[in-house]
Enzyme design. Structure first.
Site, mmCIF file in Angstrom:
data_model
loop_
_atom_site.group_PDB
_atom_site.id
_atom_site.type_symbol
_atom_site.label_atom_id
_atom_site.label_comp_id
_atom_site.label_asym_id
_atom_site.label_seq_id
_atom_site.Cartn_x
_atom_site.Cartn_y
_atom_site.Cartn_z
ATOM 1 N N CYS A 65 10.801 -14.216 21.690
ATOM 2 C CA CYS A 65 10.238 -15.528 22.017
ATOM 3 C C CYS A 65 8.726 -15.359 22.046
ATOM 4 O O CYS A 65 8.215 -14.332 21.615
ATOM 5 C CB CYS A 65 10.808 -16.078 23.331
ATOM 6 S SG CYS A 65 10.326 -15.206 24.838
ATOM 7 N N GLY A 66 8.014 -16.317 22.544
ATOM 8 C CA GLY A 66 6.555 -16.231 22.538
ATOM 9 C C GLY A 66 6.011 -15.067 23.344
ATOM 10 O O GLY A 66 5.161 -14.318 22.889
ATOM 11 N N HIS A 98 16.905 5.888 30.674
ATOM 12 C CA HIS A 98 17.063 5.928 32.129
ATOM 13 C C HIS A 98 17.870 4.765 32.690
ATOM 14 O O HIS A 98 18.547 4.930 33.712
ATOM 15 C CB HIS A 98 15.695 5.935 32.811
ATOM 16 C CG HIS A 98 14.923 7.191 32.579
ATOM 17 N ND1 HIS A 98 13.899 7.575 33.408
ATOM 18 C CD2 HIS A 98 15.013 8.151 31.630
ATOM 19 C CE1 HIS A 98 13.392 8.715 32.976
ATOM 20 N NE2 HIS A 98 14.053 9.075 31.888
ATOM 21 N N ARG A 109 3.832 -13.667 20.433
ATOM 22 C CA ARG A 109 2.451 -14.127 20.618
ATOM 23 C C ARG A 109 1.580 -13.084 21.308
ATOM 24 O O ARG A 109 0.374 -13.290 21.444
ATOM 25 C CB ARG A 109 2.445 -15.439 21.402
ATOM 26 C CG ARG A 109 3.072 -16.570 20.606
ATOM 27 C CD ARG A 109 3.094 -17.866 21.364
ATOM 28 N NE ARG A 109 3.590 -18.948 20.500
ATOM 29 C CZ ARG A 109 4.180 -20.036 20.942
ATOM 30 N NH1 ARG A 109 4.345 -20.229 22.246
ATOM 31 N NH2 ARG A 109 4.605 -20.948 20.098
ATOM 32 N N ARG A 133 21.209 11.392 38.165
ATOM 33 C CA ARG A 133 20.313 10.449 38.851
ATOM 34 C C ARG A 133 20.277 9.103 38.154
ATOM 35 O O ARG A 133 20.202 8.060 38.794
ATOM 36 C CB ARG A 133 18.907 11.031 38.997
ATOM 37 C CG ARG A 133 18.197 11.244 37.680
ATOM 38 C CD ARG A 133 16.900 12.046 37.856
ATOM 39 N NE ARG A 133 16.375 12.422 36.576
ATOM 40 C CZ ARG A 133 15.197 12.051 36.109
ATOM 41 N NH1 ARG A 133 14.397 11.299 36.854
ATOM 42 N NH2 ARG A 133 14.797 12.435 34.933
ATOM 43 N N ARG A 137 21.749 5.496 39.723
ATOM 44 C CA ARG A 137 20.936 4.278 39.776
ATOM 45 C C ARG A 137 21.586 3.143 38.999
ATOM 46 O O ARG A 137 21.579 1.988 39.451
ATOM 47 C CB ARG A 137 19.533 4.579 39.245
ATOM 48 C CG ARG A 137 18.781 5.534 40.153
ATOM 49 C CD ARG A 137 17.534 6.078 39.516
ATOM 50 N NE ARG A 137 16.938 7.093 40.384
ATOM 51 C CZ ARG A 137 16.105 8.021 39.947
ATOM 52 N NH1 ARG A 137 15.747 8.063 38.667
ATOM 53 N NH2 ARG A 137 15.610 8.909 40.780
#
Length: 154
Positions: A65-66, A98, A109, A133, A137
């Protein structure tokens, strides 16, 4: 690799160029639109790409998108999607390695096509490390998603 691509009117030209480049590299590209520069709403195209990733019809998604921000916000509303705005190659590969990001969002843009091409290449070349790890997470993110959406994933 199968890549789903989508864009609003602001991202149309960049999507077209990136899709052509990926196809030339032998990557299967599914284009979810838009197909011209007539004004449209980015959530429609972010959702189409995100749902294709979620459903396994494509391996990864790219939405333009922009600014890239709106595309990322919309894609992240789809359960199972981890979308990240890509502004540099480090973030593009690190977010996959990660965080297991599966949708890359670009801003036509704010990012030139040469850099956008490098960002896409870094994103597609990366793999989730599956290090303890990072798994820990990611599982916390998935639990948060379950809590917020209210319906456990399969």
């Amino acid at each position: 690799m199968r890549v789903g691509m989508g864009a609003d009117h602001a991202g149309f030209a960049m999507k077209e160029t990136l899709a052509r480049t990926l196809a030339e590299q032998g990557i299967a590209v599914t284009d979810f639109g838009t197909h011209n520069e007539d004004p449209v709403d980015y959530p429609d195209y972010s959702a189409a790409v995100a749902r294709a990733v979620r459903d396994g019809r494509v391996d990864r998604g790219i939405v333009v998108c922009g600014s890239g921000a709106g595309a990322a916000i919309a894609a992240n509303k789809v359960r199972g999607i981890r979308a990240s705005q890509g502004t540099d190659t480090y973030t593009a590969h690190q977010s996959v390695e990660h965080d297991d990001v599966n949708v890359l969002c670009l801003g036509s843009r704010v990012t030139g096509i040469a850099l956008a091409t490098e960002i896409v290449e870094a994103f597609l070349a990366a793999d989730f490390t599956r290090e303890e790890r990072h798994l820990r997470r990611l599982n916390k993110v998935l639990t948060l998603e379950d809590e917020e959406f209210g319906t456990p994933r399969n």
